[in-house]
Design a protein around this motif. Structure first.
Motif, PDB file in Angstrom:
ATOM      1  N   SER A  37      63.977  43.529  67.106  1.00 48.03           N
ATOM      2  CA  SER A  37      65.354  43.998  66.988  1.00 48.03           C
ATOM      3  C   SER A  37      66.351  43.067  67.668  1.00 48.03           C
ATOM      4  N   ALA A  98      65.967  50.700  65.538  1.00 45.75           N
ATOM      5  CA  ALA A  98      65.462  49.642  64.652  1.00 45.75           C
ATOM      6  C   ALA A  98      66.298  49.561  63.373  1.00 45.75           C
ATOM      7  N   VAL A  99      66.678  50.720  62.827  1.00 43.71           N
ATOM      8  CA  VAL A  99      67.513  50.734  61.624  1.00 43.71           C
ATOM      9  C   VAL A  99      68.898  50.155  61.931  1.00 43.71           C
ATOM     10  N   PHE A 102      68.762  46.354  62.251  1.00 46.31           N
ATOM     11  CA  PHE A 102      68.710  45.718  60.920  1.00 46.31           C
ATOM     12  C   PHE A 102      70.089  45.719  60.262  1.00 46.31           C
ATOM     13  N   LEU A 103      70.771  46.872  60.280  1.00 45.41           N
ATOM     14  CA  LEU A 103      72.064  46.985  59.603  1.00 45.41           C
ATOM     15  C   LEU A 103      73.111  46.081  60.239  1.00 45.41           C
ATOM     16  N   ALA A 106      72.387  42.438  59.303  1.00 44.35           N
ATOM     17  CA  ALA A 106      72.775  42.219  57.909  1.00 44.35           C
ATOM     18  C   ALA A 106      74.298  42.147  57.779  1.00 44.35           C
ATOM     19  N   ALA A 187      67.723  39.513  59.283  1.00 50.02           N
ATOM     20  CA  ALA A 187      67.783  40.951  59.020  1.00 50.02           C
ATOM     21  C   ALA A 187      66.581  41.402  58.209  1.00 50.02           C
ATOM     22  N   ALA A 188      66.177  40.592  57.225  1.00 48.77           N
ATOM     23  CA  ALA A 188      65.002  40.937  56.425  1.00 48.77           C
ATOM     24  C   ALA A 188      63.749  40.988  57.298  1.00 48.77           C
ATOM     25  N   LEU A 191      63.372  44.192  59.449  1.00 45.17           N
ATOM     26  CA  LEU A 191      62.922  45.428  58.807  1.00 45.17           C
ATOM     27  C   LEU A 191      61.509  45.809  59.253  1.00 45.17           C
ATOM     28  N   ALA A 192      60.741  44.821  59.723  1.00 45.68           N
ATOM     29  CA  ALA A 192      59.375  45.110  60.166  1.00 45.68           C
ATOM     30  C   ALA A 192      59.358  46.087  61.335  1.00 45.68           C
ATOM     31  N   VAL A 194      60.967  48.853  61.605  1.00 48.24           N
ATOM     32  CA  VAL A 194      61.081  50.249  61.172  1.00 48.24           C
ATOM     33  C   VAL A 194      59.710  50.891  60.975  1.00 48.24           C
TER      34      VAL A 194
END
Length: 437
Positions: A37, A98-99, A102-103, A106, A187-188, A191-192, A194
């Motif tokens: 993260s 974690a979400v 990522f957001l 991104a 960002a991609a 995602l790991a 999550v």
């Protein structure tokens, strides 16, 4: 029949080892989630000061605001997050973090302009509060007096991998792919975190505080009534707990604020005469050398932090190692302003980096030692907030004092603060040794 009440060491020992192994796994998992993260945040510290126009910014002051707003956001959020962790599962908190991580990363690549990035950075501050406090509580659950330092060292060391990868990816890939593309790529990868949070973080609330309160009220006429919220013990700490909090504040001001914020200027002031350094055919300026010095620190952290923590778990305790690290840091900060040969000066700088690594792990371990019983969530929340206050105030105080003290005087003042901290701990230790058992 009497023998049935005697615990069987042959059965309890494997069970204890199994619980310890499960606890270590949980600490490593949440550390890796945190490291993943951190990729976007670490990248931004390298890329944004150079490519700020690519992010749609209009002025350099906006860079400073974006890199610091997440710290100020965490100050009011930390107590709320600590309160929430007493009422929701750690899985919910870490999964949300974690979400959000990522957001927000991104958003660095997809959005443009100061207002949009300011909102993203504020959301990242919330994500970091959830991650940091959730991580501390996971370590507290898994650790005891024999392994707390080692587990915290392992936790901090793994987190350092995320900072290292984020900085290197930002520095290397931004030149070829562009700042926006690097943000979306990281960002991609992030995602790991999550599925890791969903699969491995336990779906249970931190209920020790509630259990302790229930145990104390059991048998009383009010036992059946809902327990009223207690005043956090961290707000009225013991002398040692107060000293732990003061240490967290001052070391954050010195290392996370002043030292990190002025390192590139100090390196620039001590570079050889042309202002650049030739290494293996490559010309390095002050900014490049600062990035390398920071990368080396994050690279050794996964190796050194667990060993430093385990060393402090030994029979002599944590305090001698902590005081020794403070002394090394004070000596290094006092030597850095001197006109030493550059190779010797660089060695002193790396000694300061080593001391900073040790102080971070040992300070966290001392805080975990001080957190106990029903007040542990409140104390670790207070400690996290105090460190954030120091990290946020450090750059403001440091740059405000440079005008009157100069850069050299500022470093001497930081060394003096660390010496005062050593003296305070020495007095406390002396008073404790004289007090009756």
């Amino acid at each position: 029949m009497l023998n049935s009440h005697i615990p069987n060491d042959r059965t309890t020992a494997p069970a204890n080892r199994s619980r310890e192994a499960e606890g270590r796994l949980r600490v490593r998992i949440i550390a890796w989630i945190t490291a993943i993260s951190l990729l976007g945040d670490s990248m931004l510290y390298i890329v944004l000061p150079v490519y700020w126009q690519s992010f749609g910014l209009d002025a350099l002051w906006q860079v400073g605001v974006l890199l610091s707003v997440n710290r100020f956001v965490r100050l009011p959020l930390n107590p709320l997050v600590g309160w929430l962790y007493g009422r929701m599962s750690k899985r919910s908190g870490v999964l949300a973090a974690a979400v959000l991580a990522f957001l927000t990363t991104a958003a660095y690549g997809a959005l443009s302009g100061f207002a949009a990035l300011l909102a993203a950075r504020a959301l990242w501050g919330a994500a970091w509060s959830l991650l940091r406090i959730g991580g501390y509580l996971t370590v507290l659950e898994a650790a005891d007096d024999s392994n707390r330092g080692r587990l915290l060292g392992s936790y901090n060391g793994i987190i350092g991998v995320g900072s290292l990868v984020g900085m290197l990816a930002g520095g290397v890939l931004a030149d070829t792919l562009g700042a926006g593309a690097v943000s979306l790529l990281l960002a991609a990868v992030m995602l790991a975190g999550v599925p890791l949070a969903w699969r491995y973080v336990p779906a249970t609330a931190d209920s020790r505080a509630g259990a302790a309160a229930a145990a104390e009220s059991a048998g009383s006429p009010s036992a059946a009534k809902p327990a009223l919220p207690r005043r956090p013990a961290a707000l009225a700490p013991t002398p040692q707990a107060a000293l732990v909090l003061a240490s967290g504040l001052l070391t954050a001001v010195v290392f996370f604020g002043i030292y990190l914020g002025t390192m590139s200027r100090m390196i620039e002031a001590h570079m050889p005469a042309p202002g650049t350094l030739l290494v293996l055919g490559a010309t390095l300026g002050a900014a490049s050398l600062t990035g390398i010095v920071q990368a080396v620190r994050w690279a050794w952290s996964p190796l050194l932090s667990p060993r430093i923590g385990a060393w402090s778990d030994g029979p002599r305790g944590r305090l001698p190692v902590y005081l020794g690290s403070l002394a090394l840091a004070a000596a290094a900060l006092a030597l850095l302003p001197l006109p030493l040969p550059f190779a010797a000066w660089l060695a002193v700088l790396m000694a300061a980096q080593l001391a900073s690594t040790a102080i971070t792990t040992l300070g966290d371990a001392l805080a975990a030692d001080a957190a106990a019983g029903a007040a542990r969530v409140a104390f670790m929340t207070t400690f996290t907030t105090v460190v954030d206050v120091g990290a946020a105030l450090g750059p403001l105080v440091g740059f405000a004092l440079i005008g009157s003290l100069g850069l050299d005087g500022l470093y001497y003042a930081c060394a003096g603060l660390l010496l005062l901290l050593i003296a305070a701990w020495a007095v406390h230790r002396s008073l404790r040794s004289r007090s009756p058992a």
